[in-house]
Design an enzyme around this catalytic site. Structure first.
Site, PDB file in Angstrom:
ATOM      1  N   LYS A  23       0.823  -1.205   0.000  1.00  0.00           N
ATOM      2  CA  LYS A  23       0.000   0.000   0.000  1.00  0.00           C
ATOM      3  C   LYS A  23       0.857   1.256   0.000  1.00  0.00           C
ATOM      4  CE  LYS A  23      -3.916   0.111   2.383  1.00  0.00           C
ATOM      5  NZ  LYS A  23      -3.643  -1.204   2.913  1.00  0.00           N
ATOM      6  N   ARG A  73      -3.477   2.640   8.559  1.00  0.00           N
ATOM      7  CA  ARG A  73      -3.826   1.486   7.728  1.00  0.00           C
ATOM      8  C   ARG A  73      -2.653   0.518   7.637  1.00  0.00           C
ATOM      9  NH1 ARG A  73      -6.117   5.788   4.482  1.00  0.00           N
ATOM     10  NH2 ARG A  73      -8.369   5.503   4.187  1.00  0.00           N
ATOM     11  N   GLY A  88      -9.333  -5.483   2.919  1.00  0.00           N
ATOM     12  CA  GLY A  88     -10.128  -5.652   4.128  1.00  0.00           C
ATOM     13  C   GLY A  88      -9.696  -6.778   5.039  1.00  0.00           C
ATOM     14  N   THR A  92      -7.846  -1.351   9.609  1.00  0.00           N
ATOM     15  CA  THR A  92      -7.717   0.077   9.342  1.00  0.00           C
ATOM     16  C   THR A  92      -8.428   0.828  10.462  1.00  0.00           C
ATOM     17  OG1 THR A  92      -7.572  -0.097   6.936  1.00  0.00           O
ATOM     18  CG2 THR A  92      -8.481   1.946   7.818  1.00  0.00           C
ATOM     19  N   GLN A 139      -1.869   8.569   7.562  1.00  0.00           N
ATOM     20  CA  GLN A 139      -2.140   9.702   6.669  1.00  0.00           C
ATOM     21  C   GLN A 139      -3.137  10.661   7.296  1.00  0.00           C
ATOM     22  OE1 GLN A 139      -3.147   7.042   3.166  1.00  0.00           O
ATOM     23  NE2 GLN A 139      -2.336   8.826   2.073  1.00  0.00           N
ATOM     24  N   GLU A 226      -9.485   3.930  -3.966  1.00  0.00           N
ATOM     25  CA  GLU A 226     -10.310   4.608  -2.973  1.00  0.00           C
ATOM     26  C   GLU A 226     -10.033   6.098  -3.068  1.00  0.00           C
ATOM     27  OE1 GLU A 226     -10.176   2.997   0.964  1.00  0.00           O
ATOM     28  OE2 GLU A 226     -10.128   0.921   0.237  1.00  0.00           O
ATOM     29  N   GLN A 239      -5.857   5.517  -2.055  1.00  0.00           N
ATOM     30  CA  GLN A 239      -5.250   4.185  -2.192  1.00  0.00           C
ATOM     31  C   GLN A 239      -5.448   3.705  -3.618  1.00  0.00           C
ATOM     32  OE1 GLN A 239      -5.923   1.231   1.011  1.00  0.00           O
ATOM     33  NE2 GLN A 239      -6.852  -0.050  -0.556  1.00  0.00           N
ATOM     34  N   ARG A 241      -4.687  -0.036  -5.841  1.00  0.00           N
ATOM     35  CA  ARG A 241      -4.110  -1.377  -5.871  1.00  0.00           C
ATOM     36  C   ARG A 241      -4.644  -2.108  -7.093  1.00  0.00           C
ATOM     37  NH1 ARG A 241      -7.127  -2.434  -0.452  1.00  0.00           N
ATOM     38  NH2 ARG A 241      -9.279  -2.596  -1.118  1.00  0.00           N
ATOM     39  N   HIS A 773     -18.989 -35.499 -22.564  1.00  0.00           N
ATOM     40  CA  HIS A 773     -18.759 -36.763 -21.865  1.00  0.00           C
ATOM     41  C   HIS A 773     -19.663 -36.938 -20.646  1.00  0.00           C
ATOM     42  CE1 HIS A 773     -15.224 -36.935 -24.389  1.00  0.00           C
ATOM     43  NE2 HIS A 773     -14.902 -35.735 -23.977  1.00  0.00           N
TER      44      HIS A 773
END
Length: 852
Positions: A23, A73, A88, A92, A139, A226, A239, A241, A773
């Protein structure tokens, strides 16, 4: 305390992941790129390794930030990676204020590394706890007016052309935790197409999408972002990712985009990824066969018809979809792939990107050459089989006997000569005259099994014509399963040994010659070249590892009702077929004399020929096993030279790479390790798109879901009848079991699955075709089957009470697993954590680990 225990985000870069976690590394890269990111700092993995929270450095950094409210976080080294987001899974803490509170929040983030959900997530993704270290990001909090989440690709359809945004008033935690229904927006190529109104203005949505595209370009893959707008309407990025669940993209460097692809591996019961060599061999077989009938594609075709995506096999149907003479027939041709595939094609017929064009997808001269090469032998083979079915069967069996006698280079041969044999003489034998002698009766069997339903439309129901196909003789897969049943009967004298000893241990003891003789040697002589996912040459055969065979024997030994014995069930299905035939023929002749006469002839011949449906694949798998043995010998030579770690590493190279490794003594160990990792990652993928566009869109997933009754799941009828029983969700047949009376729920089926049918009361699968099959064998055992039930292995849990209607094509969850027996068996082998052991990849995953 290490001086590197705390670093500012403005000093962090992408390559510092080992120190600051995923992160923080991404946030630092965003800051360096000029994106608006709330200022902050990172408590590094060096501090976590020391085991003591660095209170003083944290306090200094917090005060330098201006104190006030902050977000704390986790930023573990395994987070925000392309293969695992850990979204998650660790903790956080928002609106943390005061130095002591910040220090305590860091301590709690550390502790969350080993919370229950994070441990389960690591286990599911094959991550070792010893390889994971924890950093923490602190942050400044943004006073949110609106906030939410943005995906730069649609996570539901896979489309890379669409950005989706979910937003709420105030902080965005409610979007992340799913506690409220957010406003939803969609942007296609910078244009708002869905979500007018709501808490965001159109300009804000477009601004978000533009920021998302910048981040996607920065990190090189679709992003999960986010974000928050402050009270002044300023956008902050919190964020970013990778989106980890997207299916890989098909080729992007082809002309005439977009392309439409159909996944075809599931027609052979193959949804797990192929090994690289397995995929390469099928592509080589494909091009060699087409070349033999006059349709030259070339092994290095820059615009191939068959492509590998995510280790799965796709065929490019774009030219057929755009062809004016053919496109109207394409939806009906898709019926064998299921209703969703047909609906997807029908939808694309109206897509202007696939507008019709004059002409065929190939030159008429090519079509004539192919027809001239195939039609005479096909017409003769089908005609001969219809006229003299017993002689046609004997001819096919003689051809397979010749294929069994095929042997590659012996002891002392070099790797180059073994490769030459595999890609030359062996392929020619697989695709040559002997296979042609098998294919004629197989096609005749398909005709006799499918044509009567069309001829008798309005006279007989599909259920009645399918009943005629029950208990068919001459089916090599049915014969294999009944041979297994006879082994189980002989093994009853040693019941405890075969039911209480793990299959892997029994296999090892058998190979050492330490087990009582129950007929397994003869079984493996006849069927040891088979396996689940057997069309992949990289998958071990039962002769190499008979553990799945022992698992099936143990499964059969649990049957205590003589009437449910497979041979009795097969006999009953055959008797029902005879009764149906005796009733249908007079009715058909009375109501449709000409059609009825043709249908009566074909139905009677179906009892002689339709069982051969399985024989074509069985035939080419015979030399395939010898080809695998020769490739393993090549792998052993390369491992002996230190170019590979183990002999079966060779299956993680393609044919050209194997050749260059042999010729140039190239060290492939690091490449193989990377390929095994990717293969394991794809093995864990639960859903594979059946239809795929160039931009990654699953064309079927983009369609509205059909309406169904409460608790019902729509599918395609595949074997007539109705059954009610508890579900047994199985992801891989090896080591799995189905208790008598349970409904088998599977992602797909091939002959390696069919031993489980012997005790099942019914079959539900996510993919398939009525002529594939699994359904064929289900009809012969007289058990109802419903196929193409989307997401069946996730929507259904082991222990759910199901009602299966194989005639209507519906599955109803009558009661959930909580009202029945235990949903899982803790002894089932489900661990897939070793990415270096191909045997584990193939044979150790059994029932679904999903527990609700």
């Amino acid at each position: 305390m290490d001086v590197r225990s705390v670093v500012g985000l403005d000093g962090v870069r992408r390559g510092m992941g080992d120190l600051v976690g995923g992160k923080a590394a991404n946030l630092g890269e965003m800051v360096a790129a000029g994106e608006r990111v709330p200022p902050g700092f990172c408590v590094t993995t060096a501090a976590h390794a020391s085991g003591t929270v660095p209170a003083e450095p944290i306090t200094r950094a917090y005060e330098a930030l201006g104190a006030g409210r902050v977000a704390v976080r986790s930023s573990a080294t395994a987070e925000d990676l392309p293969e695992a987001s850990f979204a998650g899974q660790q903790d956080t803490y928002l609106d943390v204020e005061g130095a002591d509170a910040v220090v305590d929040a860091v301590r709690r983030c550390w502790a969350s590394l080993d919370n229950e959900r994070a441990v389960a997530y690591r286990r599911a993704n094959g991550l070792d706890r010893a390889d994971v270290r924890m950093a923490v990001v602190v942050q400044r909090m943004v006073d949110a007016d609106t906030a939410g989440v943005m995906f730069t690709a649609d996570p539901l359809t896979g489309s890379r052309s669409r950005t989706v945004v979910d937003a709420v008033r105030g902080p965005g935690g409610a979007v992340v935790d799913g506690s409220v229904e957010p406003d939803h927006y969609a942007v296609d190529d910078g244009r708002l197409v869905d979500g007018a109104g709501g808490c965001l203005a159109p300009g804000q949505v477009v601004e978000l999408a533009a920021a998302g595209r910048r981040l996607q370009g920065l990190f090189g893959s679709p992003q999960d972002v986010e974000w928050v707008h402050d009270r002044d309407g300023v956008l902050w990025l919190l964020q970013s990712r990778p989106v980890t669940t997207l299916f890989p993209l098909p080729p992007q460097d082809l002309p005439d985009l977009p392309r439409f692809y159909m996944e075809v591996g599931h027609m052979q019961g193959m949804l797990r990824p192929f090994t690289p060599l397995g995929l390469a061999m099928l592509q080589r077989m494909w091009t060699r066969w087409w070349g033999s009938v006059g349709f030259a594609t070339g092994d290095a075709d820059p615009d191939p018809l068959m492509v590998g995506v995510g280790g799965r096999l796709f065929v490019d149907l774009s030219a057929f979809l755009r062809s004016s003479p053919l496109r109207g027939r394409l939806p009906q041709a898709m019926d064998v792939y299921g209703p969703r595939a047909r609906a997807a094609v029908e939808h694309l017929l109206d897509d202007p990107r696939f507008a019709p064009r004059p002409g065929l997808p190939f030159p008429a001269s090519t079509g004539l050459r192919v027809a001239a090469a195939l039609l005479p032998s096909a017409v003769f083979g089908v005609g001969h089989a219809l006229a003299r079915p017993r002689a046609a069967r004997a001819r096919a069996q003689a051809a397979v006997a010749r294929l069994r006698a095929l042997r590659g280079p012996g002891a002392g041969a070099g790797s180059a000569s073994r490769l030459d044999w595999v890609t030359g003489r062996a392929l020619d034998a697989m695709l040559g005259r002997d296979l042609t002698r098998v294919i004629g009766p197989v096609f005749a069997g398909i005709v006799t099994g499918t044509a009567p339903a069309a001829l008798l439309r309005g006279v007989a129901t599909r259920e009645e014509t399918d009943t005629v196909l029950g208990g068919l003789p001459h089916n090599v897969t049915t014969e294999m399963d009944l041979a297994l049943w006879r082994i189980a009967e002989r093994a009853r004298a040693h019941g405890d040994l075969f039911t209480r000893t793990p299959p892997e241990e029994l296999a090892a003891r058998y190979l050492r010659g330490e087990l009582p003789e129950v007929g397994l040697a003869a079984f493996l002589d006849a069927y040891g070249h088979r396996a689940a996912a057997e069309v992949d040459i990289g998958v071990p055969r039962w002769r190499e590892n008979p553990a799945p065979v022992f698992a099936s024997v143990a499964n059969y030994l649990r049957l205590d009702d003589p009437e449910q014995a497979p041979d009795r069930r097969f006999e009953r299905a055959g008797a029902a077929a005879g009764a149906a035939l005796a009733e249908l023929v007079p009715r058909a002749l009375r109501r449709r004399p000409v059609r009825g006469a043709v249908a009566a002839f074909l139905m009677s011949r179906s009892r002689e020929l339709a069982g051969l449906r399985e024989y074509g694949k069985f035939a080419w798998l015979v030399p395939f096993a010898e080809m695998r043995r020769q490739v393993l010998l090549v792998g052993a030579d390369l491992a002996g030279l230190g170019l590979l770690e183990t002999a079966d590493d060779v299956f993680f190279l393609d044919l050209d790479e194997v050749r260059s490794t042999v010729d140039g003594c190239v060290d492939r160990r690091s490449l193989v390790a990377e390929r095994r990792h990717l293969h394991l990652r794809e093995r864990r993928r639960r859903t594979v798109p059946g239809t795929l566009l160039t931009d990654g869109t699953d064309a079927a997933a983009a369609l509205p879901s059909p309406a169904v009754e409460p608790g019902g799941l729509p599918g395609t009828p595949a074997a007539p009848g109705r059954a009610e029983g508890r579900a047994r969700v199985v992801l891989d047949p090896s080591g799995a079991r189905v208790e008598p009376g349970e409904i088998l729920v599977a992602p797909t089926t091939d002959p390696g699955w069919t031993p489980l049918f012997m005790t099942a009361a019914g079959l539900v699968s996510e993919t398939g075709s009525p002529i594939a099959h699994g359904p064929t064998v289900a009809r012969e055992y007289g058990i109802p089957a419903v196929i193409c039930v989307r997401d069946a292995t996730t929507a259904i849990r082991t222990g759910d009470l199901l009602r299966v209607d194989g005639s209507a094509g519906t599955v109803v969850v009558v009661a959930d697993a909580g009202d029945g027996p235990a949903a899982t068996d803790p002894t089932d082998p489900t661990d897939l954590t070793d990415p270096t052991d191909l045997t584990d990849l193939t044979f150790t995953d059994g029932e679904s680990p999903r527990e609700g």
